[in-house]
Enzyme design. Structure first.
Site, PDB file in Angstrom:
ATOM      1  N   LYS A 137       8.493   2.509 -10.756  1.00 11.47           N
ATOM      2  CA  LYS A 137       9.778   3.874 -11.151  1.00 11.47           C
ATOM      3  C   LYS A 137      10.504   3.761 -11.157  1.00 11.47           C
ATOM      4  CE  LYS A 137       5.247   5.776 -10.223  1.00 11.47           C
ATOM      5  NZ  LYS A 137       4.413   6.410  -9.585  1.00 11.47           N
ATOM      6  N   GLU A 143       0.993   9.315  -8.363  1.00 13.59           N
ATOM      7  CA  GLU A 143       2.495   9.868  -8.360  1.00 13.59           C
ATOM      8  C   GLU A 143       2.751  10.553  -8.942  1.00 13.59           C
ATOM      9  OE1 GLU A 143       5.747  10.690  -4.820  1.00 13.59           O
ATOM     10  OE2 GLU A 143       5.018   8.518  -5.021  1.00 13.59           O
ATOM     11  N   ARG A 191      -0.632  -6.371  -8.100  1.00 13.39           N
ATOM     12  CA  ARG A 191      -0.308  -5.916  -9.389  1.00 13.39           C
ATOM     13  C   ARG A 191       0.406  -6.062 -10.474  1.00 13.39           C
ATOM     14  NH1 ARG A 191       3.710  -1.419  -7.791  1.00 13.39           N
ATOM     15  NH2 ARG A 191       2.757  -0.642  -7.147  1.00 13.39           N
TER      16      ARG A 191
HETATM   17  P1  ATP Z   1       5.355   1.477  -8.738  1.00  7.96           P
HETATM   18  O1  ATP Z   1       6.165   1.045  -8.134  1.00  7.96           O
HETATM   19  O2  ATP Z   1       6.162   1.482 -10.317  1.00  7.96           O
HETATM   20  O3  ATP Z   1       6.488   3.605  -8.421  1.00  7.96           O
HETATM   21  P2  ATP Z   1       3.575   3.157  -7.607  1.00  7.96           P
HETATM   22  O4  ATP Z   1       2.016   2.311  -6.539  1.00  7.96           O
HETATM   23  O5  ATP Z   1       4.102   3.455  -6.742  1.00  7.96           O
HETATM   24  O6  ATP Z   1       4.368   2.273  -8.557  1.00  7.96           O
HETATM   25  P3  ATP Z   1       1.229   5.303  -9.134  1.00  7.96           P
HETATM   26  O7  ATP Z   1       2.186   6.473  -8.507  1.00  7.96           O
HETATM   27  O8  ATP Z   1       1.823   5.593  -6.733  1.00  7.96           O
HETATM   28  O9  ATP Z   1       2.917   4.403  -9.017  1.00  7.96           O
HETATM   29  O10 ATP Z   1       0.274   4.279  -8.921  1.00  7.96           O
HETATM   30  C1  ATP Z   1      -0.889   5.353  -9.273  1.00  7.96           C
HETATM   31  C2  ATP Z   1      -1.597   3.983  -9.616  1.00  7.96           C
HETATM   32  O11 ATP Z   1      -1.287   3.308 -10.158  1.00  7.96           O
HETATM   33  C3  ATP Z   1      -1.821   2.690  -7.584  1.00  7.96           C
HETATM   34  O12 ATP Z   1      -2.984   3.136  -7.487  1.00  7.96           O
HETATM   35  C4  ATP Z   1      -1.272   1.985  -7.984  1.00  7.96           C
HETATM   36  O13 ATP Z   1      -1.337   0.798  -6.897  1.00  7.96           O
HETATM   37  C5  ATP Z   1      -1.257   1.055  -9.669  1.00  7.96           C
HETATM   38  N1  ATP Z   1      -0.088   0.624 -10.159  1.00  7.96           N
HETATM   39  C6  ATP Z   1       1.003   0.850  -9.879  1.00  7.96           C
HETATM   40  N2  ATP Z   1       2.135  -0.147 -10.304  1.00  7.96           N
HETATM   41  C7  ATP Z   1       1.177  -1.246 -10.832  1.00  7.96           C
HETATM   42  C8  ATP Z   1       0.811  -2.727 -10.969  1.00  7.96           C
HETATM   43  N3  ATP Z   1       2.447  -2.828 -11.578  1.00  7.96           N
HETATM   44  N4  ATP Z   1      -0.063  -3.584 -11.435  1.00  7.96           N
HETATM   45  C9  ATP Z   1      -1.327  -2.313 -10.681  1.00  7.96           C
HETATM   46  N5  ATP Z   1      -1.263  -1.209 -10.942  1.00  7.96           N
HETATM   47  C10 ATP Z   1      -0.010  -0.636 -10.597  1.00  7.96           C
HETATM   48 MG    MG Z   2       3.697   5.357  -5.197  1.00  8.71          MG
END
Ligand code: ATP
Ligand code: MG
Length: 563
Positions: free
Chosen positions: A271, A36, A261
């Site tokens: 984020k 995102e 994760r």
């Molecule tokens: P955050 O919780 O840091 O905001 P998010 O999951 O909302 O992260 P996205 O931009 O939606 O962030 O994530 C893009 C991809 O990266 C998704 O497939 C998500 O599952 C993966 N991802 C995000 N954070 C992690 C993590 N800590 N470890 C492994 N994969 C991750």
């Molecule tokens: Mg997200």
């Protein structure tokens, strides 16, 4: 030579191998990385990138980059650009497959219309609070919305008017008609569309209804022909919904697979929290070298090889855990040990005058560039009457076990000569040591004594006249606690480490480093691995970041496990 560890197996590979065997997707492997664009990527994303692009590579498949931009209010073009730069820098390519969920807004709308026609979606007039109240709890079933029985015609009419902008924000939603008594709350008539009168960074004012993540994600996967839709564990409970939409529409059905994760000690990873650190000025920006962001790690001096190796080493599992940040640092050291050029730099300079060295003489002495890789040869470093050594390497009154320089004591200057301290000059007022006077033994050129005489310490040094002046930044963990969210009062900002950045000025570095460029890897002997800061160096200053000190706490842990 590649440093990447040999790929190891894990449960997702097993699933793919099985699918290849049974011909589930006609032998295709097609993954995607779906960020995102509401922040910069962090090392957790690196795990997901390495996994998705890595699987595609290993099985001769493809991996798409898809910006999951369904939320118009939080997304920015700056983030899109940074994400592309980071994925590329990590060493992966999406070729021309750069996609945006917003590209599919029309397809998603048409799918929604199909679901309405099939009697599987309805327009609901409950407010957000009412929807919540009707949803029930883990132990109690929900209550059906009074609008659930609207006719197909009425729903089609209302939904097209929602799209036309006839209704105020928040007044209506489109919901899937599933089961308000379903044990999985995600299946209790989840929201598919909301009215949101916001401008979107790609579609502008064209839409005033926006799809939910749960509705958009699977259908976007399907449109792209994805085979394995890999996401993190918190989506496990959403998988029945992912499957329900695809089955209800009868379109290509990718397999959602969840993995744990990445969490790291002494840092935060979401984020939202990283944004807070940036916005409230706790760090200098998303690319502050203390941040766990890919841009921060890059600026700090991390290499793509080290990050890929780290992601391989931590593996892919089904249960959440916290990885020791020492492992990340260990992976960087392992890479840099083989690749970084050794140089000498004095962080806190103390002047040394060699009394018996000719005042006009400057010798060029050969120094080894990398003892791990002799093919990298030697370079010359100047030696002259006035030098700098580290302040810490001298004690006027040395305690037991301090073997470095002291009055009357002889030590080796690396690649230089043996020197003996014969005098200490202090500031009359403050008593601070101003300079040392030493004598050198001309027979020990290069740092070897012909008579086999032993000294207990070897110091690094820089010749004063030729030295380049630099700024050096030393980093420590950003937080004082291994799990910063574990605070009794307030939030994680309460446990920020006040000493996470120490800036030293007036450091003296060997003259060859005047030509250093960002991206070049150095080991400052006895001090750690360093690289030029790309941001500050653009302003014309020589500023080096310590990527990681030499002391390897991970190797120690590993060793003690074996013993
Ligand atoms: P955050 O919780 O840091 O905001 P998010 O999951 O909302 O992260 P996205 O931009 O939606 O962030 O994530 C893009 C991809 O990266 C998704 O497939 C998500 O599952 C993966 N991802 C995000 N954070 C992690 C993590 N800590 N470890 C492994 N994969 C991750
Ligand atoms: Mg997200």
């Amino acid at each position: 030579m590649s440093l990447d560890a040999a790929p190891s197996s894990h449960f997702i590979k097993e699933i793919i191998l099985e699918d290849l065997k049974t011909g589930k997707y006609q032998g295709r492997v097609h993954t995607r990385f779906p960020p995102e664009p509401n922040g910069y990527l962090h090392i957790g994303h690196a795990k997901s990138i390495c996994l998705n692009f890595g699987l595609a590579k290993e099985f001769g498949g493809l991996c798409n980059l898809r910006f999951d931009d369904t939320n118009p209010t939080k997304e920015e073009v700056e983030y899109v650009e940074s994400i592309k730069e980071d994925v590329r820098w990590l060493g992966f390519s999406w070729d021309d497959r750069e996609f945006y969920t917003s590209n599919y807004f029309k397809n998603l709308f048409d799918f929604a219309v199909q679901l309405i026609i099939k009697g599987k979606a309805y327009v609901c007039d409950l407010t957000a609070d009412e929807v919540r109240a009707y949803r029930g709890t883990l132990t109690e079933p929900g209550k059906e919305s009074p609008y659930r029985r609207r006719t197909v015609e009425e729903n089609l009419d209302l939904f097209s008017r929602m799209r036309a902008g006839e209704f105020p924000e928040g007044s209506r939603t489109l919901r899937a008609k599933i089961d308000m008594a379903h044990p999985n709350i995600n299946m209790r008539d989840p929201i598919m569309y909301r009215i949101l009168k916001a401008s979107h960074h790609r579609t502008g004012e064209r839409w005033c209804i926006y799809p939910s993540y749960d509705y958009a994600h699977g259908q976007s996967d399907s449109l792209e022909g994805i085979t394995h839709s890999i996401c993190t564990l918190e989506f496990e409970d959403h998988r029945p919904l992912y499957d329900w939409f695809l089955d209800a529409l009868g379109i290509h059905h990718p397999q959602q697979i969840e993995f744990a994760r990445l969490n790291l000690t002494y840092t935060v990873m979401s984020k939202r929290k990283l944004l807070k650190l940036v916005q409230e000025g706790y760090v200098s920006g998303w690319d502050d070298p203390r941040m766990p962001t890919i841009s921060g790690l890059r600026r700090r001096g991390y290499t793509p090889e080290a990050l890929r190796n780290f992601c391989e080493r931590i593996g892919v599992a089904k249960s959440n855990s916290v990885v020791d940040i020492a492992l990340l640092e260990h992976c960087l050291r392992e890479d840099l040990n083989r690749r970084a050029q050794r140089v000498m730099a004095v962080l806190r300079p103390l002047k040394v005058v060699i009394d018996n060295y000719p005042a006009a003489l400057v010798e060029e002495l050969p120094a080894v560039n990398n003892p791990e890789d002799r093919s990298r040869g030697t370079r010359n470093v100047p030696f002259s009457k006035i030098l700098y050594i580290e302040k810490d390497d001298f004690r006027e009154d040395p305690p037991k076990k301090f073997y470095r320089l002291a009055p009357g004591r002889e030590v080796r200057l690396r690649y230089g000569y043996f020197i003996t301290c014969v005098g200490v000059i202090k500031d009359e007022k403050t008593g601070e040591i101003r300079e040392l006077h030493c004598t050198y033994d001309p027979e020990t050129r290069g740092g070897d004594s012909p008579d086999g005489r032993k000294v207990k310490a070897t110091l690094h040094w820089v010749s004063a006249a030729q030295a380049v002046e630099a700024e050096i930044r030393l980093f420590d963990h950003l937080f004082l606690k291994p799990v910063p969210e574990d605070v009794e009062e307030g939030d994680f900002t309460q446990v920020l480490n006040p000493n996470s950045l120490v800036t030293l000025t007036g450091c003296k570095i060997e003259p060859g480093l005047a030509k250093a460029e960002p991206g070049m890897l150095f080991q400052f002997e006895r001090q750690g691995y360093f690289s030029l800061d790309p941001v500050v160096s653009r302003e014309g200053r020589q500023a080096f970041n310590r990527s990681v000190p030499l002391k390897d706490s991970w190797a120690k842990i590993e060793k003690s496990k074996k013993e």
